[in-house]
Design a protein around this motif. Structure first.
Motif, PDB file in Angstrom:
ATOM      1  N   GLU A   1       0.854  -1.193   0.000  1.00  0.00           N
ATOM      2  CA  GLU A   1       0.000   0.000   0.000  1.00  0.00           C
ATOM      3  C   GLU A   1       0.889   1.241   0.000  1.00  0.00           C
ATOM      4  O   GLU A   1       1.757   1.398   0.856  1.00  0.00           O
ATOM      5  CB  GLU A   1      -0.913   0.017   1.214  1.00  0.00           C
ATOM      6  N   THR A   2       0.666   2.087  -0.988  1.00  0.00           N
ATOM      7  CA  THR A   2       1.365   3.373  -1.086  1.00  0.00           C
ATOM      8  C   THR A   2       0.334   4.431  -1.436  1.00  0.00           C
ATOM      9  O   THR A   2      -0.829   4.119  -1.729  1.00  0.00           O
ATOM     10  CB  THR A   2       2.457   3.357  -2.178  1.00  0.00           C
ATOM     11  N   GLU A   3       0.776   5.654  -1.474  1.00  0.00           N
ATOM     12  CA  GLU A   3      -0.105   6.772  -1.806  1.00  0.00           C
ATOM     13  C   GLU A   3      -0.736   6.611  -3.191  1.00  0.00           C
ATOM     14  O   GLU A   3      -1.886   6.965  -3.409  1.00  0.00           O
ATOM     15  CB  GLU A   3       0.702   8.067  -1.749  1.00  0.00           C
ATOM     16  N   HIS A   4       0.013   6.046  -4.127  1.00  0.00           N
ATOM     17  CA  HIS A   4      -0.455   5.953  -5.503  1.00  0.00           C
ATOM     18  C   HIS A   4      -1.044   4.590  -5.860  1.00  0.00           C
ATOM     19  O   HIS A   4      -1.654   4.458  -6.923  1.00  0.00           O
ATOM     20  CB  HIS A   4       0.683   6.278  -6.466  1.00  0.00           C
TER      21      HIS A   4
ATOM     22  N   TRP B   1      -7.845  -4.785   0.429  1.00  0.00           N
ATOM     23  CA  TRP B   1      -6.812  -4.283   1.324  1.00  0.00           C
ATOM     24  C   TRP B   1      -6.546  -5.378   2.334  1.00  0.00           C
ATOM     25  O   TRP B   1      -7.490  -6.015   2.820  1.00  0.00           O
ATOM     26  CB  TRP B   1      -7.331  -3.022   2.013  1.00  0.00           C
TER      27      TRP B   1
ATOM     28  N   GLN C   1      -9.345  11.508  -8.796  1.00  0.00           N
ATOM     29  CA  GLN C   1      -8.263  10.664  -8.293  1.00  0.00           C
ATOM     30  C   GLN C   1      -7.151  10.550  -9.333  1.00  0.00           C
ATOM     31  O   GLN C   1      -5.975  10.575  -9.002  1.00  0.00           O
ATOM     32  CB  GLN C   1      -8.773   9.275  -7.944  1.00  0.00           C
TER      33      GLN C   1
ATOM     34  N   SER D   1      -4.966  13.607  -9.432  1.00  0.00           N
ATOM     35  CA  SER D   1      -4.117  13.814  -8.263  1.00  0.00           C
ATOM     36  C   SER D   1      -2.876  12.935  -8.292  1.00  0.00           C
ATOM     37  O   SER D   1      -1.952  13.134  -7.517  1.00  0.00           O
ATOM     38  CB  SER D   1      -4.904  13.554  -6.975  1.00  0.00           C
ATOM     39  N   CYS D   2      -2.821  11.968  -9.192  1.00  0.00           N
ATOM     40  CA  CYS D   2      -1.638  11.069  -9.257  1.00  0.00           C
ATOM     41  C   CYS D   2      -0.547  11.651 -10.123  1.00  0.00           C
ATOM     42  O   CYS D   2      -0.699  12.289 -11.043  1.00  0.00           O
ATOM     43  CB  CYS D   2      -2.040   9.712  -9.807  1.00  0.00           C
TER      44      CYS D   2
END
Length: 97
Positions: free
Chosen positions: A20-23, A44, A93, A96-97
C-alpha cells in the motif's frame, strides 16, 4: 512485521498484490474500474512479510486461486476497497496522481 497491501481480485482469483502506497489505491481502482464486466474488485490486507512473499509468488506463477485462498486464510485483516462514487470522483483521483 506486518504491512498493508492492496490487491485486485477477479473471477480468476487474486491477480495483483502490491504494498500500500499513496499511488497504489488510485492505480488499482482505475484498473478495476476499466473491467466492463464489473467482476473485478480491489482489496486491502495486512500480511506478514512471509505471507506476502508467498502470496506474491503464487500470483507471479499464475496460481491466482491459491493466492486468493492464502490471502483469505492468512491475512491479519482483510477488506474491500470501495470504488469511487462517480466517474467524476475517479477523474479527480486520476488527476491527483
Amino acid at each position: 512485521m506486518a504491512r498493508s497491501y492492496l490487491g485486485i481480485i477477479t473471477p480468476r482469483g487474486l491477480e495483483r498484490l502490491v504494498p500500500e502506497t499513496e499511488h497504489a489505491a488510485p492505480f488499482l481502482l482505475r484498473r478495476a474500474h476499466r473491467d466492463v464486466t464489473q467482476q473485478t474488485c480491489c482489496c486491502w490486507a495486512v500480511l506478514s512479510e512471509i505471507t506476502a512473499s508467498d502470496v506474491r509468488r503464487d500470483v507471479s506463477r499464475g496460481k491466482f486461486w491459491s493466492a486468493l485462498a492464502r490471502l483469505n486464510i492468512e491475512a491479519e485483516h482483510l477488506g474491500t476497497l470501495l470504488p469511487p462514487a462517480s466517474d467524476e470522483e475517479l477523474a479527480d483521483q486520476q488527476r491527483s496522481c
